[in-house]
Scaffold this motif. Structure first.
Motif, PDB file in Angstrom:
ATOM      1  N   GLU A  23      13.900  24.389  62.629  1.00 15.39           N
ATOM      2  CA  GLU A  23      15.295  24.511  62.231  1.00 15.39           C
ATOM      3  C   GLU A  23      16.072  23.241  62.550  1.00 15.39           C
ATOM      4  OE1 GLU A  23      16.829  27.858  64.305  1.00 15.39           O
ATOM      5  OE2 GLU A  23      15.598  29.330  63.217  1.00 15.39           O
ATOM      6  N   PRO A  24      17.057  22.906  61.721  1.00 17.32           N
ATOM      7  CA  PRO A  24      17.940  21.797  62.066  1.00 17.32           C
ATOM      8  C   PRO A  24      18.622  22.067  63.409  1.00 17.32           C
ATOM      9  CG  PRO A  24      18.283  22.481  59.778  1.00 17.32           C
ATOM     10  CD  PRO A  24      17.404  23.512  60.417  1.00 17.32           C
ATOM     11  N   ASP A  25      18.666  21.024  64.244  1.00 17.25           N
ATOM     12  CA  ASP A  25      19.265  21.138  65.577  1.00 17.25           C
ATOM     13  C   ASP A  25      18.546  22.168  66.455  1.00 17.25           C
ATOM     14  OD1 ASP A  25      21.330  19.239  64.985  1.00 17.25           O
ATOM     15  OD2 ASP A  25      22.389  20.813  63.894  1.00 17.25           O
ATOM     16  N   GLY A  26      17.301  22.488  66.107  1.00 21.21           N
ATOM     17  CA  GLY A  26      16.536  23.423  66.926  1.00 21.21           C
ATOM     18  C   GLY A  26      16.155  22.816  68.267  1.00 21.21           C
ATOM     19  N   ASP A  27      15.791  23.663  69.208  1.00 22.95           N
ATOM     20  CA  ASP A  27      15.433  23.226  70.558  1.00 22.95           C
ATOM     21  C   ASP A  27      14.042  23.749  70.875  1.00 22.95           C
ATOM     22  OD1 ASP A  27      15.464  22.219  73.089  1.00 22.95           O
ATOM     23  OD2 ASP A  27      17.284  23.242  73.735  1.00 22.95           O
ATOM     24  N   TYR A  28      13.077  22.828  71.034  1.00 23.23           N
ATOM     25  CA  TYR A  28      11.685  23.207  71.265  1.00 23.23           C
ATOM     26  C   TYR A  28      11.239  22.580  72.581  1.00 23.23           C
ATOM     27  CZ  TYR A  28      12.285  24.320  66.372  1.00 23.23           C
ATOM     28  OH  TYR A  28      12.774  24.832  65.191  1.00 23.23           O
ATOM     29  N   ASP A  29      10.999  23.416  73.565  1.00 21.68           N
ATOM     30  CA  ASP A  29      10.691  22.956  74.914  1.00 21.68           C
ATOM     31  C   ASP A  29       9.351  23.550  75.344  1.00 21.68           C
ATOM     32  OD1 ASP A  29      10.699  22.096  77.536  1.00 21.68           O
ATOM     33  OD2 ASP A  29      12.769  22.667  77.922  1.00 21.68           O
ATOM     34  N   GLY A  30       8.369  22.668  75.608  1.00 21.99           N
ATOM     35  CA  GLY A  30       7.072  23.145  76.065  1.00 21.99           C
ATOM     36  C   GLY A  30       6.312  23.915  75.006  1.00 21.99           C
ATOM     37  N   VAL A  31       6.391  23.458  73.754  1.00 16.41           N
ATOM     38  CA  VAL A  31       5.772  24.175  72.637  1.00 16.41           C
ATOM     39  C   VAL A  31       4.584  23.369  72.097  1.00 16.41           C
ATOM     40  CG1 VAL A  31       6.134  25.100  70.306  1.00 16.41           C
ATOM     41  CG2 VAL A  31       7.962  25.253  72.022  1.00 16.41           C
ATOM     42  N   ARG A  47      15.440  18.933  68.908  1.00 13.76           N
ATOM     43  CA  ARG A  47      14.936  18.318  70.140  1.00 13.76           C
ATOM     44  C   ARG A  47      13.568  18.894  70.464  1.00 13.76           C
ATOM     45  NH1 ARG A  47      15.430  18.969  76.291  1.00 13.76           N
ATOM     46  NH2 ARG A  47      15.458  21.180  75.774  1.00 13.76           N
ATOM     47  N   PHE A  48      12.590  17.992  70.670  1.00 12.95           N
ATOM     48  CA  PHE A  48      11.242  18.382  71.063  1.00 12.95           C
ATOM     49  C   PHE A  48      10.987  17.764  72.435  1.00 12.95           C
ATOM     50  CE2 PHE A  48      11.456  18.317  66.503  1.00 12.95           C
ATOM     51  CZ  PHE A  48      10.726  19.410  66.076  1.00 12.95           C
ATOM     52  N   MET A  49      10.876  18.581  73.456  1.00  5.54           N
ATOM     53  CA  MET A  49      10.657  18.083  74.806  1.00  5.54           C
ATOM     54  C   MET A  49       9.409  18.729  75.398  1.00  5.54           C
ATOM     55  SD  MET A  49      13.306  17.882  78.007  1.00  5.54           S
ATOM     56  CE  MET A  49      12.834  17.042  79.524  1.00  5.54           C
ATOM     57  N   ASP A  50       8.535  17.893  75.982  1.00  6.89           N
ATOM     58  CA  ASP A  50       7.278  18.397  76.554  1.00  6.89           C
ATOM     59  C   ASP A  50       6.497  19.183  75.501  1.00  6.89           C
ATOM     60  OD1 ASP A  50       7.636  17.331  79.140  1.00  6.89           O
ATOM     61  OD2 ASP A  50       8.894  19.016  79.717  1.00  6.89           O
ATOM     62  N   CYS A  51       6.381  18.610  74.315  1.00  3.68           N
ATOM     63  CA  CYS A  51       5.693  19.281  73.213  1.00  3.68           C
ATOM     64  C   CYS A  51       4.417  18.538  72.828  1.00  3.68           C
ATOM     65  CB  CYS A  51       6.601  19.388  71.991  1.00  3.68           C
ATOM     66  SG  CYS A  51       7.950  20.589  72.158  1.00  3.68           S
ATOM     67  N   ALA A  52       3.498  19.254  72.196  1.00  2.00           N
ATOM     68  CA  ALA A  52       2.294  18.661  71.632  1.00  2.00           C
ATOM     69  C   ALA A  52       2.220  19.045  70.163  1.00  2.00           C
ATOM     70  CB  ALA A  52       1.050  19.152  72.363  1.00  2.00           C
ATOM     71  N   LEU A  53       2.117  18.032  69.294  1.00  2.00           N
ATOM     72  CA  LEU A  53       1.900  18.261  67.875  1.00  2.00           C
ATOM     73  C   LEU A  53       0.505  17.738  67.554  1.00  2.00           C
ATOM     74  CD1 LEU A  53       5.116  18.080  68.172  1.00  2.00           C
ATOM     75  CD2 LEU A  53       5.104  17.544  65.731  1.00  2.00           C
ATOM     76  N   THR A  54      -0.410  18.641  67.205  1.00  2.00           N
ATOM     77  CA  THR A  54      -1.803  18.278  66.992  1.00  2.00           C
ATOM     78  C   THR A  54      -2.246  18.677  65.589  1.00  2.00           C
ATOM     79  OG1 THR A  54      -2.243  18.678  69.357  1.00  2.00           O
ATOM     80  CG2 THR A  54      -4.144  18.509  67.889  1.00  2.00           C
ATOM     81  N   ASP A  55      -2.737  17.686  64.827  1.00  2.00           N
ATOM     82  CA  ASP A  55      -3.239  17.932  63.468  1.00  2.00           C
ATOM     83  C   ASP A  55      -2.194  18.619  62.591  1.00  2.00           C
ATOM     84  OD1 ASP A  55      -5.712  16.808  64.155  1.00  2.00           O
ATOM     85  OD2 ASP A  55      -6.449  18.714  64.922  1.00  2.00           O
ATOM     86  N   CYS A  56      -0.968  18.179  62.693  1.00  2.00           N
ATOM     87  CA  CYS A  56       0.116  18.771  61.914  1.00  2.00           C
ATOM     88  C   CYS A  56       0.369  17.965  60.640  1.00  2.00           C
ATOM     89  CB  CYS A  56       1.405  18.828  62.735  1.00  2.00           C
ATOM     90  SG  CYS A  56       1.324  19.982  64.134  1.00  2.00           S
TER      91      CYS A  56
END
Length: 215
Positions: A23-31, A47-56
Motif C-alpha cells: 500500500e502507498p505509505d504502508g509500514d512494513y517492519d520485520g516482514v 517504509r520497509f524496515m528490517d525486511c527481506a525481499l527474496t526472489d521478488c
C-alpha cells in the motif's frame, strides 16, 4: 582516499508477508517477502524496515519516496521499477536483475550492491554516500548531476557510464574490471583510477582536451 563504510545488516526473526498488494505509505517492519510478485503495485512512500525481499518480481512497481532501512534484497528482478526520490540506508542488494530502474533524486547511504546485472540505472541527481558496487555489471548507468562520496567499484563492470555534472569525493574506480565513460570525463576530479585505466582512457582524454595524437 577514505573507504566506504559497508552496511552491517542483522535481520531479526521475520514474519512472512500475508499477501495482497503493498500500500502507498504502508509500514512494513520485520516482514519477509519471499517469491512475492509485486509487479505493477503501488507502494509509494512506504517504509520497509528490517525486511527481506527474496526472489521478488518488481516489474513496474512504484516505490517512489519509499524508505528501505536495514533490509536485504536478494534475487530481485524487474523492469521499470520506480524508486525515485527514495531512501536506502543500511541495505544490501544481492544478485539483482533489473532494467530501467529509476533512482533519480534518491539518497543511498551504506548500501552494498553485490552481484547481478542492472541495465540503464537512473541515478541522476541522487546522493550516494558509503556505497559499494561489487561483482556486478552496470550497463549505461546514468549518474548525471549526482553527488558520490566514499563510493567504491570492486570487480564491477561500468559500461558506458554517464558522469556528466557529477561531484565526486573519495570515489575509488580502481577495482572496476571495465571502465567506459559515455560522458563526464571532465568530472573525474575526486576519483582515483589505476594506471591501466588511465592508459585505456588516454584516447578519450586526448579528444576531450582537443589533443591530436599522431605517429
Amino acid at each position: 582516499m577514505k573507504g566506504a563504510r559497508r552496511p552491517e545488516v542483522r535481520l531479526p526473526a521475520l514474519e512472512a508477508y500475508e499477501g495482497g498488494e503493498v500500500e502507498p505509505d504502508g509500514d512494513y517492519d520485520g516482514v519477509e517477502f519471499a517469491g512475492t510478485d509485486l509487479a505493477g503495485q503501488d507502494g509509494a512512500g512506504a517504509r520497509f524496515m528490517d525486511c527481506a525481499l527474496t526472489d521478488c518480481a518488481l516489474d513496474g512497481t512504484r516505490l517512489s519516496h519509499a524508505r528501505l532501512l536495514d533490509s536485504v534484497l536478494t534475487g530481485i528482478r524487474g523492469v521499470g521499477t520506480d524508486l525515485a526520490e527514495s531512501t536506502l540506508r543500511d541495505v544490501e542488494v544481492v544478485d539483482a536483475r533489473l532494467g530501467g530502474t529509476q533512482l533519480h533524486g534518491a539518497v543511498l547511504e551504506r548500501v552494498l550492491v553485490r552481484g547481478g546485472k542492472i541495465d540503464y540505472l537512473n541515478l541522476r541527481q541522487a546522493r550516494l554516500r558509503d556505497v559499494v558496487f561489487e561483482g556486478c555489471v552496470l550497463v549505461e548507468p546514468d549518474f548525471g548531476g549526482a553527488r558520490l562520496e566514499r563510493v567504491e567499484f570492486v570487480d564491477c563492470a561500468l559500461k558506458s557510464a554517464d558522469f556528466t555534472a557529477v561531484t565526486l569525493t573519495d570515489v575509488d574506480l580502481r577495482g572496476a574490471t571495465e571502465l567506459v565513460l559515455a560522458g563526464g570525463l571532465d568530472r573525474l576530479s575526486g576519483a582515483v583510477i589505476s594506471t591501466a585505466q588511465l592508459l585505456d582512457l588516454a584516447p578519450v582524454l586526448a579528444a576531450e582536451l582537443g589533443i591530436r595524437v599522431e605517429d
